[in-house]
Design a protein around this motif. Structure first.
Motif, PDB file in Angstrom:
ATOM      1  N   LEU A  74       0.714  -1.162   0.119  1.00 35.40           N
ATOM      2  CA  LEU A  74      -0.111  -0.071   0.190  1.00 35.40           C
ATOM      3  C   LEU A  74       0.796   1.209   0.030  1.00 35.40           C
ATOM      4  N   TYR A  75       1.674   1.294   0.908  1.00 36.98           N
ATOM      5  CA  TYR A  75       2.874   2.554   0.872  1.00 36.98           C
ATOM      6  C   TYR A  75       3.529   2.632  -0.254  1.00 36.98           C
ATOM      7  N   LYS A  76       4.002   1.701  -0.943  1.00 41.09           N
ATOM      8  CA  LYS A  76       4.494   1.943  -2.401  1.00 41.09           C
ATOM      9  C   LYS A  76       3.586   2.491  -3.153  1.00 41.09           C
ATOM     10  N   ILE A  77       2.482   2.169  -3.203  1.00 42.04           N
ATOM     11  CA  ILE A  77       1.377   2.676  -4.122  1.00 42.04           C
ATOM     12  C   ILE A  77       1.256   4.184  -4.017  1.00 42.04           C
ATOM     13  N   VAL A  78       0.897   4.477  -2.572  1.00 43.67           N
ATOM     14  CA  VAL A  78       0.717   5.909  -2.199  1.00 43.67           C
ATOM     15  C   VAL A  78       2.145   6.625  -2.444  1.00 43.67           C
ATOM     16  N   TYR A  79       3.190   6.379  -2.009  1.00 41.49           N
ATOM     17  CA  TYR A  79       4.352   6.876  -2.350  1.00 41.49           C
ATOM     18  C   TYR A  79       4.526   7.378  -3.872  1.00 41.49           C
ATOM     19  N   HIS A  80       4.424   6.440  -4.755  1.00 43.98           N
ATOM     20  CA  HIS A  80       4.362   6.502  -6.246  1.00 43.98           C
ATOM     21  C   HIS A  80       3.647   7.576  -6.662  1.00 43.98           C
ATOM     22  N   GLU A  81       2.359   7.515  -6.047  1.00 48.51           N
ATOM     23  CA  GLU A  81       0.904   8.453  -6.671  1.00 48.51           C
ATOM     24  C   GLU A  81       1.543   9.577  -6.262  1.00 48.51           C
ATOM     25  N   ALA A  82       2.112   9.999  -4.985  1.00 48.99           N
ATOM     26  CA  ALA A  82       2.216  11.213  -4.417  1.00 48.99           C
ATOM     27  C   ALA A  82       3.362  11.888  -5.077  1.00 48.99           C
ATOM     28  N   LEU A  83       4.571  10.976  -5.356  1.00 45.02           N
ATOM     29  CA  LEU A  83       5.600  11.474  -6.333  1.00 45.02           C
ATOM     30  C   LEU A  83       5.433  12.025  -7.589  1.00 45.02           C
ATOM     31  N   GLY A  84       4.394  10.900  -8.176  1.00 42.44           N
ATOM     32  CA  GLY A  84       3.739  11.408  -9.373  1.00 42.44           C
ATOM     33  C   GLY A  84       2.883  12.671  -9.509  1.00 42.44           C
ATOM     34  N   ARG A  85       2.409  13.112  -8.653  1.00 49.56           N
ATOM     35  CA  ARG A  85       1.687  14.141  -8.258  1.00 49.56           C
ATOM     36  C   ARG A  85       2.457  15.521  -8.105  1.00 49.56           C
ATOM     37  N   LEU A  86       3.529  15.229  -7.240  1.00 52.97           N
ATOM     38  CA  LEU A  86       4.743  16.238  -7.087  1.00 52.97           C
ATOM     39  C   LEU A  86       5.208  16.575  -8.284  1.00 52.97           C
ATOM     40  N   TYR A 144       9.795   6.132  11.209  1.00 46.76           N
ATOM     41  CA  TYR A 144       9.547   6.537  12.518  1.00 46.76           C
ATOM     42  C   TYR A 144       8.025   6.592  12.897  1.00 46.76           C
ATOM     43  N   LEU A 145       7.333   7.031  11.934  1.00 49.88           N
ATOM     44  CA  LEU A 145       5.855   6.931  12.339  1.00 49.88           C
ATOM     45  C   LEU A 145       4.952   5.615  12.019  1.00 49.88           C
ATOM     46  N   GLU A 146       5.401   5.315  10.777  1.00 46.46           N
ATOM     47  CA  GLU A 146       4.868   3.984  10.132  1.00 46.46           C
ATOM     48  C   GLU A 146       5.703   2.674  10.606  1.00 46.46           C
ATOM     49  N   GLU A 147       6.568   2.906  11.318  1.00 48.71           N
ATOM     50  CA  GLU A 147       7.610   1.850  11.497  1.00 48.71           C
ATOM     51  C   GLU A 147       8.004   0.884  10.675  1.00 48.71           C
ATOM     52  N   GLN A 148       8.040   1.310   9.461  1.00 50.17           N
ATOM     53  CA  GLN A 148       8.770   0.380   8.411  1.00 50.17           C
ATOM     54  C   GLN A 148      10.269   0.157   8.485  1.00 50.17           C
ATOM     55  N   SER A 149      10.569  -0.956   8.280  1.00 51.09           N
ATOM     56  CA  SER A 149      11.852  -1.534   8.290  1.00 51.09           C
ATOM     57  C   SER A 149      12.717  -0.660   7.047  1.00 51.09           C
ATOM     58  N   ILE A 150      13.988  -0.676   7.032  1.00 52.36           N
ATOM     59  CA  ILE A 150      14.871  -0.170   5.853  1.00 52.36           C
ATOM     60  C   ILE A 150      14.418  -1.180   4.890  1.00 52.36           C
ATOM     61  N   LYS A 151      14.375  -2.458   4.899  1.00 52.26           N
ATOM     62  CA  LYS A 151      14.080  -3.348   3.824  1.00 52.26           C
ATOM     63  C   LYS A 151      12.688  -3.088   3.290  1.00 52.26           C
ATOM     64  N   GLU A 152      11.567  -2.573   3.749  1.00 48.17           N
ATOM     65  CA  GLU A 152      10.374  -2.368   3.656  1.00 48.17           C
ATOM     66  C   GLU A 152      10.312  -0.936   2.949  1.00 48.17           C
ATOM     67  N   ILE A 153      10.947  -0.047   3.345  1.00 51.92           N
ATOM     68  CA  ILE A 153      11.319   1.194   2.868  1.00 51.92           C
ATOM     69  C   ILE A 153      11.871   0.944   1.301  1.00 51.92           C
ATOM     70  N   GLU A 154      12.919   0.199   1.134  1.00 51.49           N
ATOM     71  CA  GLU A 154      13.647  -0.082   0.083  1.00 51.49           C
ATOM     72  C   GLU A 154      12.377  -0.345  -1.042  1.00 51.49           C
ATOM     73  N   VAL A 155      11.502  -1.497  -0.587  1.00 48.26           N
ATOM     74  CA  VAL A 155      10.427  -1.786  -1.557  1.00 48.26           C
ATOM     75  C   VAL A 155       9.537  -0.835  -1.941  1.00 48.26           C
ATOM     76  N   ILE A 156       8.966   0.053  -0.887  1.00 47.82           N
ATOM     77  CA  ILE A 156       8.292   0.943  -1.362  1.00 47.82           C
ATOM     78  C   ILE A 156       8.872   2.258  -2.128  1.00 47.82           C
ATOM     79  N   THR A 157      10.034   2.537  -1.622  1.00 48.86           N
ATOM     80  CA  THR A 157      10.588   3.606  -2.699  1.00 48.86           C
ATOM     81  C   THR A 157      11.550   3.165  -3.697  1.00 48.86           C
ATOM     82  N   GLU A 158      11.808   2.148  -3.639  1.00 49.45           N
ATOM     83  CA  GLU A 158      12.665   1.560  -4.895  1.00 49.45           C
ATOM     84  C   GLU A 158      14.221   2.322  -4.839  1.00 49.45           C
ATOM     85  N   LEU A 159      14.429   2.525  -3.592  1.00 47.66           N
ATOM     86  CA  LEU A 159      15.663   3.164  -3.356  1.00 47.66           C
ATOM     87  C   LEU A 159      16.557   2.284  -2.766  1.00 47.66           C
TER      88      LEU A 159
END
Length: 191
Positions: A74-86, A144-159
């Motif tokens: 879900l956060y990956k979808i939200v992240y990319h949707e928000a970046l696209g809008r930005l 910090y707020l969503e308590e996602q791990s670094i690995k999960e953030i990698e998946v979400i952001t593709e960084l």
């Protein structure tokens, strides 16, 4: 409100129960909005990005492979949707008054002064996050707020992991500088 685990709602939604998807939205809408807001820094755009993200989730729920947690997907979808809008936005206007407040029950606080201090801290943190670059703010929010791990953030952001760690480091450093400037400014007004 008590929520079931995400897979319960996913299975019911896939079986045709739209009410179950509504429950899934209720369960995650605040976190999805927060992430979108940290990137877009505009409440209307963040609300639209959140709604569009949930529509995309609904349309592609059959494709959710369950290799990661639902929230990561879900956060990956939200992240990319928000970046696209930005990318589409030409002028980003930040109105601090538009930031939605958490609805906290007054019964949970021993007195009004404690509630006031909590609100002041929340406002300081929001203002500091608003002053950061979109990627720094998003990564700090996820970690910090969503308590996602670094690995999960990698998946979400593709960084990469190293890039995420750099963003976390820079974000914390820039947030501290912002908080120090803001508190010095507030203290000088009191003197």
């Amino acid at each position: 409100m008590h929520f079931e685990n995400d897979l319960y709602y996913i299975e019911k939604t896939l079986a045709g129960d739209r009410h179950a998807f509504g429950q899934l939205i209720q369960k995650h809408q605040n976190y999805a909005y927060t992430l979108a807001y940290r990137i877009l820094k505009n409440s209307e755009e963040a609300e639209e990005a959140t709604q569009d993200s949930f529509m995309k989730v609904y349309d592609s729920l059959k494709k959710f492979e369950r290799k990661s947690k639902f929230t990561t997907w879900l956060y990956k979808i939200v992240y990319h949707e928000a970046l696209g809008r930005l990318r589409k936005m030409k002028n980003i206007m930040i109105d601090i008054d538009e930031v939605t407040d958490l609805k906290l029950p007054v019964d949970d606080f021993s007195n009004g002064l404690e509630l006031l201090h909590l609100q002041e801290r929340k406002d300081l943190i929001k203002n500091a996050l608003d002053g950061l670059k979109a990627t720094e703010s998003a990564v700090l929010t996820l970690f910090y707020l969503e308590e996602q791990s670094i690995k999960e953030i990698e998946v979400i952001t593709e960084l990469s992991e190293s890039h995420i760690k750099i963003l976390l480091h820079r974000g914390r450093k820039n947030m501290l500088i912002s908080l120090q400037k803001f508190t010095k400014k507030e203290i000088s007004h009191l003197l």
